[in-house]
Design a protein around this motif. Sequence first.
Motif, PDB file in Angstrom:
ATOM      1  N   UNK A  14      15.608 -14.265 -11.321  1.00  0.00           N
ATOM      2  CA  UNK A  14      14.843 -15.484 -11.078  1.00  0.00           C
ATOM      3  C   UNK A  14      14.638 -15.652  -9.566  1.00  0.00           C
ATOM      4  N   UNK A  15      15.719 -15.798  -8.836  1.00  0.00           N
ATOM      5  CA  UNK A  15      15.671 -15.889  -7.374  1.00  0.00           C
ATOM      6  C   UNK A  15      17.074 -15.682  -6.829  1.00  0.00           C
ATOM      7  N   UNK A  16      17.176 -15.576  -5.515  1.00  0.00           N
ATOM      8  CA  UNK A  16      18.463 -15.278  -4.880  1.00  0.00           C
ATOM      9  C   UNK A  16      19.076 -16.468  -4.153  1.00  0.00           C
ATOM     10  N   UNK A  17      18.567 -17.682  -4.435  1.00  0.00           N
ATOM     11  CA  UNK A  17      19.098 -18.856  -3.731  1.00  0.00           C
ATOM     12  C   UNK A  17      18.936 -20.107  -4.603  1.00  0.00           C
ATOM     13  N   UNK A  18      19.754 -21.124  -4.314  1.00  0.00           N
ATOM     14  CA  UNK A  18      19.550 -22.409  -4.955  1.00  0.00           C
ATOM     15  C   UNK A  18      18.179 -22.925  -4.518  1.00  0.00           C
ATOM     16  N   UNK A  19      17.517 -23.671  -5.371  1.00  0.00           N
ATOM     17  CA  UNK A  19      16.162 -24.100  -5.049  1.00  0.00           C
ATOM     18  C   UNK A  19      15.942 -25.558  -5.437  1.00  0.00           C
ATOM     19  N   UNK A  20      14.988 -26.175  -4.756  1.00  0.00           N
ATOM     20  CA  UNK A  20      14.624 -27.565  -5.043  1.00  0.00           C
ATOM     21  C   UNK A  20      13.721 -27.609  -6.257  1.00  0.00           C
ATOM     22  N   UNK A  21      13.922 -28.615  -7.071  1.00  0.00           N
ATOM     23  CA  UNK A  21      12.970 -28.929  -8.128  1.00  0.00           C
ATOM     24  C   UNK A  21      11.799 -29.658  -7.463  1.00  0.00           C
ATOM     25  N   UNK A  22      10.673 -29.811  -8.166  1.00  0.00           N
ATOM     26  CA  UNK A  22       9.469 -30.359  -7.537  1.00  0.00           C
ATOM     27  C   UNK A  22       9.642 -31.768  -6.967  1.00  0.00           C
TER      28      UNK A  22
END
Length: 179
Positions: A120-128
């Motif tokens: 999916x990705x390599x970092x925590x991410x913000x929701x919209x």
Amino acid sequence: MSKSVKLKAGQPFPKLEATLLDGSSVELGKPAAGKDWQAVFVYRGKHCPLCTKYLNEIEGYLDAFAEANVDVIAVSGDSKEQLEAHLEKVDVSFPIAYGLTEAQMKELGLYISLPRSEQETDHNFAEPGLFVVNEHGNLHVVDISNNPFVRPELGALTRGLNWIKHPDNNYPIRGTLDY
């Protein structure tokens, strides 16, 4: 358990910087191109097909944002490499910044998610999230979500911004009552 802090409507938008693809720094919430307001769209990142679709939809509303004299920028926590790869699927003329840090996400009061896998990705991410900053640098419109399925409908948003900004309407910032 740490407490989530949400930005209050009417308060000054925090001074936050992100990086544009050319390596230059951009201050979020600071309108460019002669506009007096700025809409800051925070998106999840390259891994999110709904974000790709929404970013491309924003492009179709740039004239409506311009009619309201509102500048548009998008930002995520992705890396430069992730943004470069994402631009193969995103065809927009407005600036997209990268490198939003987790501390900045928290300062904005965004929901933050863990990746489900390394694919999916390599970092925590913000929701919209959407933050519309007015000519005084204050937060005029706030919309945050805890998932990718809920985002402002762009036609309603641009019509609403035009209505809010029309001098005859004298429409105040809403949602400012403390409780």
